[in-house]
Motif scaffolding. Structure first.
Motif, short mmCIF file in Angstrom:
data_model
loop_
_atom_site.label_atom_id
_atom_site.label_comp_id
_atom_site.label_asym_id
_atom_site.label_seq_id
_atom_site.Cartn_x
_atom_site.Cartn_y
_atom_site.Cartn_z
N CYS A 46 0.85 -1.19 0.00
CA CYS A 46 0.00 0.00 0.00
C CYS A 46 0.89 1.25 0.00
O CYS A 46 1.83 1.35 0.79
N SER A 67 0.30 4.06 1.03
CA SER A 67 0.16 4.94 2.19
C SER A 67 0.68 4.27 3.47
O SER A 67 1.56 4.81 4.12
N CYS A 68 0.18 3.08 3.81
CA CYS A 68 0.58 2.46 5.09
C CYS A 68 1.63 1.35 4.92
O CYS A 68 2.13 0.83 5.91
N CYS A 99 -4.43 0.30 -0.03
CA CYS A 99 -5.26 -0.73 0.57
C CYS A 99 -6.63 -0.11 0.90
O CYS A 99 -6.77 1.11 0.89
N CYS A 159 -6.76 2.53 3.82
CA CYS A 159 -6.23 3.87 3.52
C CYS A 159 -7.14 4.59 2.53
O CYS A 159 -7.32 5.81 2.62
ZN LIG Z 1 -2.82 1.24 3.42
#
Ligand SMILES: [Zn+2]
Length: 297
Positions: free
Chosen positions: A155, A157-158, A179, A182
């Motif tokens: 992902c 972002s995370c 994901c 996020c």
């Molecule tokens: Zn994520």
């Protein structure tokens, strides 16, 4: 007059004066290069055919004041099969368009890219594999060489590992897949930013929060929903792009995919549209070569 030689493919041409052409070349030795093909538009001129788009030539050039001049030209490859198949020819012209747009950014990698480009056009011309899938693999290979390959494994972002159950959207700005967790978070932030927008204007002291919200809105705008199948298609195309023995890999994949051919075709076409959008987002330009196919469909 100083001369030098290049092995190059024609990726763009335009007319010069009464009878000449300027050719944009991508060469193994120097990457992007422009040169004049004198008399290339005269009927019956020897160089006319060799100056056509997508032809690969070994060239001798004379250094000119502004532009170099082609003094000798020996044809290496013309991809005759391509010229009988409008779809495949159009995809190959799209490769040429991508090369014109991104060719300068390849720097040291020009020899590797030249090999990849000519191999990919050769596959488009001669292999029976789906043209859109070949194109998707080429797009991944190009993005990899440019150092902007989209993230499909984690992902963006995370950094959680992505799988069929948690993929949600492709985010152009972050350069890969988000994901679900996020994606919903970004969407919720963007929605709350929209609903409190008037207050933001009334309270200019709250700059930080307003910046965060506008980032969330921008992020939201660049999200494109990705189904698990489209994500899988992109992952497989990327593996194809990495694999030298592409056709062997294709057989394995094609066997596995036979039961699901129609779905995979749709997924390929969705993945391709997504990658082209990403490429256009990265270059800030609209690619036009494939418009012809869209109009025919
Ligand atoms: Zn994520």
């Amino acid at each position: 007059m100083a001369t030098f030689s290049l092995t190059a493919i024609n990726v763009g041409t335009f007319n010069l004066g009464e009878a000449d052409k300027i050719i944009t070349l991508f060469s193994r030795e120097k990457g992007m290069h422009r040169a004049v093909a004198k008399g290339a538009r005269k009927p019956g001129a020897k160089i006319a055919g060799k100056a056509e788009l997508l032809n690969v030539n070994h060239l001798l050039l004379a250094k000119g004041k502004n532009l170099d001049i082609i003094t000798q030209c020996e044809s290496i490859e013309t991809y005759p099969n391509l010229r009988h198949d409008l779809t495949r020819l159009t995809y190959a012209l799209y490769y040429a368009e991508l090369t014109q747009v991104f060719g300068q950014g390849l720097g040291e990698d020009c020899a590797r890219y030249f090999e990849r480009l000519t191999l990919s056009i050769g596959l488009m011309a001669a292999s029976g594999r789906d043209a859109a899938l070949l194109c998707l693999e080429f797009e991944f290979a190009l993005l990899e060489m440019l150092g902007i390959r989209p993230e499909l494994d984690f992902c963006v972002s995370c950094r959680d590992v992505l799988n069929e159950r948690n993929v949600s959207a492709f985010n152009h700005e972050l350069g890969g897949v988000l994901c679900q967790k996020c994606f919903y978070k970004i969407r919720a932030m963007a929605n709350s930013a929209v609903s409190v927008a008037p207050q933001v204007h009334e309270d200019p002291s709250d700059n930080f929060r307003s910046e965060q919200r506008s980032e969330a809105i921008d992020s939201q705008r660049t999200n494109v929903y990705v189904t698990p199948l489209v994500w899988k298609r992109m992952v497989l195309a990327r593996i194809g792009a990495d694999t030298i023995d592409i056709d062997v890999n294709a057989n394995v994949r094609d066997h596995a995919n036979k039961s699901n051919e129609a779905n995979m075709k749709m997924a390929t076409s969705a993945a391709r549209r997504l990658m082209q959008n990403y490429i256009e987002y990265k270059s800030g330009r609209r690619m036009r070569a494939l418009d012809l196919l869209a109009n025919l469909a």
